[in-house]
Design a protein around this motif. Structure first.
Motif, PDB file in Angstrom:
ATOM      1  N   GLY A   9       0.796  -1.223   0.000  1.00  0.00           N
ATOM      2  CA  GLY A   9       0.000   0.000   0.000  1.00  0.00           C
ATOM      3  C   GLY A   9       0.824   1.266   0.000  1.00  0.00           C
ATOM      4  O   GLY A   9       0.284   2.366  -0.077  1.00  0.00           O
ATOM      5  N   GLN A  10       2.142   1.145   0.079  1.00  0.00           N
ATOM      6  CA  GLN A  10       3.020   2.316   0.106  1.00  0.00           C
ATOM      7  C   GLN A  10       3.194   2.894  -1.295  1.00  0.00           C
ATOM      8  O   GLN A  10       3.241   2.183  -2.284  1.00  0.00           O
ATOM      9  N   VAL A  11       3.301   4.204  -1.363  1.00  0.00           N
ATOM     10  CA  VAL A  11       3.515   4.897  -2.631  1.00  0.00           C
ATOM     11  C   VAL A  11       5.004   4.893  -2.940  1.00  0.00           C
ATOM     12  O   VAL A  11       5.826   5.216  -2.083  1.00  0.00           O
ATOM     13  N   LEU A  23       4.221   7.207 -10.431  1.00  0.00           N
ATOM     14  CA  LEU A  23       3.845   6.782  -9.082  1.00  0.00           C
ATOM     15  C   LEU A  23       3.102   5.448  -9.123  1.00  0.00           C
ATOM     16  O   LEU A  23       2.264   5.231 -10.012  1.00  0.00           O
ATOM     17  N   PHE A  24       3.389   4.597  -8.175  1.00  0.00           N
ATOM     18  CA  PHE A  24       2.744   3.289  -8.070  1.00  0.00           C
ATOM     19  C   PHE A  24       2.486   2.968  -6.606  1.00  0.00           C
ATOM     20  O   PHE A  24       3.061   3.583  -5.711  1.00  0.00           O
ATOM     21  N   PHE A  25       1.636   1.969  -6.385  1.00  0.00           N
ATOM     22  CA  PHE A  25       1.450   1.376  -5.069  1.00  0.00           C
ATOM     23  C   PHE A  25       2.148   0.030  -5.051  1.00  0.00           C
ATOM     24  O   PHE A  25       2.150  -0.687  -6.055  1.00  0.00           O
ATOM     25  N   TYR A  61       4.266   8.149   2.383  1.00  0.00           N
ATOM     26  CA  TYR A  61       2.818   7.992   2.368  1.00  0.00           C
ATOM     27  C   TYR A  61       2.426   6.592   1.927  1.00  0.00           C
ATOM     28  O   TYR A  61       3.036   6.007   1.051  1.00  0.00           O
ATOM     29  N   ALA A  62       1.368   6.100   2.552  1.00  0.00           N
ATOM     30  CA  ALA A  62       0.809   4.799   2.206  1.00  0.00           C
ATOM     31  C   ALA A  62      -0.698   4.882   2.352  1.00  0.00           C
ATOM     32  O   ALA A  62      -1.216   5.704   3.106  1.00  0.00           O
ATOM     33  N   LYS A  91      -0.631  15.326  -1.345  1.00  0.00           N
ATOM     34  CA  LYS A  91       0.233  15.355  -0.167  1.00  0.00           C
ATOM     35  C   LYS A  91       1.703  15.298  -0.522  1.00  0.00           C
ATOM     36  O   LYS A  91       2.552  15.617   0.293  1.00  0.00           O
ATOM     37  N   LEU A  92       2.001  14.840  -1.728  1.00  0.00           N
ATOM     38  CA  LEU A  92       3.412  14.708  -2.132  1.00  0.00           C
ATOM     39  C   LEU A  92       3.891  16.047  -2.512  1.00  0.00           C
ATOM     40  O   LEU A  92       4.746  16.592  -2.674  1.00  0.00           O
TER      41      LEU A  92
END
Length: 92
Positions: A9-11, A23-25, A61-62, A91-92
């Motif tokens: 779940g982390q970015v 960007l990925f999870f 972030y996650a 948020k990034l």
């Protein structure tokens, strides 16, 4: 990058390859060298990308929603991944 720093779940952002700067999870941790990543757009859940950890840069972030759904084996679709990434981009 140490594996214990990564969570489902982390970015993360890709540092190399065709998907560079995207960007990925993290969807699944395979071993200490590889993870599966997806973003719901470029990389769908059914064809998640196997990526080396050294080619990823992690963000702090996650998504707790994604982590909980994956750990509980609930259904997740690509639209949900896109929504969560858009929400976290601010948020990034």
């Amino acid at each position: 990058m140490l594996l214990n720093d990564l969570n489902v779940g982390q970015v993360v952002i890709s540092k190399s390859g065709r998907d560079k700067d995207r960007l990925f999870f993290i969807i699944k941790i395979i071993n200490e060298e590889y993870v599966l990543i997806a973003d719901g757009d470029y990389r769908k859940l059914d064809k998640a990308k196997l990526k080396k950890v050294k080619h990823l840069m992690k963000y702090k972030y996650a998504s707790e929603d994604i982590r909980n759904k994956i750990s509980n084996e609930e259904y997740i679709n690509d639209a949900f991944l896109r929504y969560e990434l858009d929400r976290l981009k601010s948020k990034l």
